[in-house]
Write an enzyme that holds these catalytic residues in place. Structure first.
Site, PDB file in Angstrom:
ATOM      1  N   THR A 129      12.960  43.622  39.325  1.00 32.13           N
ATOM      2  CA  THR A 129      13.424  42.979  38.086  1.00 32.13           C
ATOM      3  C   THR A 129      13.664  41.518  38.402  1.00 32.13           C
ATOM      4  O   THR A 129      14.051  41.179  39.517  1.00 32.13           O
ATOM      5  CB  THR A 129      14.733  43.661  37.646  1.00 32.13           C
TER       6      THR A 129
ATOM      7  N   ARG B 103      12.393  55.375  28.129  1.00 31.09           N
ATOM      8  CA  ARG B 103      13.623  55.050  28.870  1.00 31.09           C
ATOM      9  C   ARG B 103      13.871  53.536  28.829  1.00 31.09           C
ATOM     10  O   ARG B 103      12.978  52.738  29.099  1.00 31.09           O
ATOM     11  CB  ARG B 103      13.476  55.523  30.318  1.00 31.09           C
ATOM     12  N   VAL B 104      15.087  53.135  28.457  1.00 33.99           N
ATOM     13  CA  VAL B 104      15.454  51.718  28.481  1.00 33.99           C
ATOM     14  C   VAL B 104      16.657  51.574  29.397  1.00 33.99           C
ATOM     15  O   VAL B 104      17.638  52.308  29.256  1.00 33.99           O
ATOM     16  CB  VAL B 104      15.798  51.213  27.056  1.00 33.99           C
ATOM     17  N   GLY B 105      16.583  50.642  30.343  1.00 35.79           N
ATOM     18  CA  GLY B 105      17.693  50.424  31.277  1.00 35.79           C
ATOM     19  C   GLY B 105      18.635  49.352  30.764  1.00 35.79           C
ATOM     20  O   GLY B 105      18.797  49.151  29.557  1.00 35.79           O
ATOM     21  N   ASP B 106      19.244  48.638  31.684  1.00 42.16           N
ATOM     22  CA  ASP B 106      20.246  47.625  31.332  1.00 42.16           C
ATOM     23  C   ASP B 106      19.640  46.283  30.915  1.00 42.16           C
ATOM     24  O   ASP B 106      20.264  45.510  30.192  1.00 42.16           O
ATOM     25  CB  ASP B 106      21.142  47.367  32.549  1.00 42.16           C
TER      26      ASP B 106
ATOM     27  N   THR C 114      20.416  43.076  38.401  1.00 43.16           N
ATOM     28  CA  THR C 114      19.305  43.938  38.816  1.00 43.16           C
ATOM     29  C   THR C 114      19.908  45.131  39.539  1.00 43.16           C
ATOM     30  O   THR C 114      20.979  45.033  40.132  1.00 43.16           O
ATOM     31  CB  THR C 114      18.307  43.190  39.726  1.00 43.16           C
ATOM     32  N   GLY C 115      19.206  46.261  39.497  1.00 48.74           N
ATOM     33  CA  GLY C 115      19.726  47.461  40.146  1.00 48.74           C
ATOM     34  C   GLY C 115      19.576  48.655  39.227  1.00 48.74           C
ATOM     35  O   GLY C 115      18.784  48.625  38.276  1.00 48.74           O
TER      36      GLY C 115
ATOM     37  N   GLY D 299      19.838  50.709  36.358  1.00 50.13           N
ATOM     38  CA  GLY D 299      20.178  50.339  34.985  1.00 50.13           C
ATOM     39  C   GLY D 299      21.184  51.242  34.305  1.00 50.13           C
ATOM     40  O   GLY D 299      22.022  50.776  33.528  1.00 50.13           O
TER      41      GLY D 299
HETATM   42  N1  ASP Z   1      17.792  47.231  36.207  1.00 53.19           N
HETATM   43  C1  ASP Z   1      16.432  47.635  35.983  1.00 53.19           C
HETATM   44  C2  ASP Z   1      16.419  48.895  35.169  1.00 53.19           C
HETATM   45  O1  ASP Z   1      17.165  49.796  35.461  1.00 53.19           O
HETATM   46  C3  ASP Z   1      15.636  47.843  37.233  1.00 53.19           C
HETATM   47  C4  ASP Z   1      15.796  46.816  38.334  1.00 53.19           C
HETATM   48  O2  ASP Z   1      16.713  46.006  38.343  1.00 53.19           O
HETATM   49  O3  ASP Z   1      14.961  46.807  39.244  1.00 53.19           O
HETATM   50  O4  ASP Z   1      15.599  49.008  34.288  1.00 53.19           O
END
Ligand code: ASP
Length: 321
Positions: free
Chosen positions: A184, A212-215, A234-235, A237
């Site tokens: 990300t 699927r939708v993350g953060d 990032t991380g 989500g």
């Molecule tokens: N935060 C992002 C998600 O979960 C993924 C990432 O940071 O690599 O969609």
């Protein structure tokens, strides 16, 4: 490096400041150079916009678009593939002064989702987050180019997708500690007039469910900017969204914490509070700056690709702790 540690760093600054990241995960040795290259390109683009006297909102949009264009990262071209073997892209951008923001989620045919998100910042505010086909239709209306989703797929991700198809017991939270692709991207900036902005863009998690939708496109979770600060995350989500990581990190600046300490404190808090059965520890990374003074970053993964520029610190890029 033990993954339980929080690694943090400070970037001295008194005026304009630019921080970018290219994801927090266990970046393999043979991908380090490509990550550093992408980070340096984004810094160059961001500085050019900053030097032209344009607002922080333009700086973060252009720097993130440069990262989307670079195939090393999980955003735009080079994004990871979902269970259907297709990219699913999310992006968000926000201006600190006015609290205007825009975001798109689950788009497949936009090479630079951050630019469409930026167009929503300027819109009449009747929609701030658009998903899927509606987001792609809005992009077409405002003249943002679309492409065949296949053109965003790189061989590296085809191979990784094939490997995950045969993997048993894979949980998407594991992606951040292991060597599953993560990358990300994000940027926070403070311009010469002290305006703040943040942008984040992602292809999400490898082998995620369709829809699927993350953060990353969720305001306050994957990105946030107000008069106090600007943050990009990032991380994992699902964990980041639950603790509203970016808003809380900016709020922590009000209690007098320096950006690096505030980022580290919020990441520690996330890891302690989110302990869901069957999931890996809740890890990630943050870049954060305030309305004045230094900026900082912190991460709880083995590595995070990051870069910085300020008059005091000059330009730099790193992936190691
Ligand atoms: N935060 C992002 C998600 O979960 C993924 C990432 O940071 O690599 O969609």
């Amino acid at each position: 490096m033990p993954t339980s540690d929080v690694v943090l760093g400070t970037v001295p600054a008194s005026g304009p400041l630019l921080l970018v990241h290219g994801g927090a995960w266990d970046i393999p040795g043979d991908e380090v150079e490509a990550h550093l290259d992408g980070i340096r390109r984004a810094l160059r683009v961001g500085r050019r916009v900053l030097d032209a006297g344009r607002p922080a909102l333009d700086v973060v949009t252009e720097a993130v678009a440069a990262l989307e264009d670079h195939p090393a990262f999980d955003a735009g071209r080079g994004a990871v593939l979902d269970r259907d073997g297709l990219p699913q892209l999310d992006a968000g951008v926000m201006e600190g002064e006015t609290l205007r923001w825009g975001a798109v989620a689950s788009v497949r045919a936009l090479p630079n989702p951050v630019r469409t998100a930026r167009r929503l910042v300027d819109s009449d505010g009747q929609a701030r987050l658009l998903v899927g086909e509606g987001a792609e239709r809005f992009a077409a209306e405002v003249g943002e180019p679309a492409i065949d989703p296949g053109a965003l797929i790189v061989d590296r991700e085809r191979r990784r997708h094939a490997a995950l198809l045969g993997a048993h017991g894979y949980h998407t939270s594991q992606a951040f500690a292991g060597d599953h692709p993560r990358g990300t991207v994000g940027c926070v900036a403070r311009d010469a007039d002290g305006r703040l902005a943040s942008a984040t863009s992602t292809g999400g998690v490898p082998f995620g469910r369709s829809g699927r939708v993350g953060d990353s496109p969720l305001v306050g979770a994957g990105f946030w900017a107000d008069r106090l600060g600007a943050a990009s995350a990032t991380g994992w989500g699902e964990a980041i969204a639950t603790v509203q990581l970016c808003t809380r990190a900016c709020d922590a600046l009000a209690s007098g914490l320096a950006p690096a300490e505030a980022a580290a404190a919020r990441l520690r808090d996330m890891r302690e509070r989110i302990q869901w059965e069957g999931a890996a520890p809740a890890t990630g990374g943050l870049i954060l700056l305030g309305s004045e003074g230094p900026g900082g970053w912190a991460f709880t993964t083995p590595r995070m690709a990051r870069g910085w520029w300020s008059g005091e610190a000059g330009e730099g890029a790193a992936v190691d702790p």
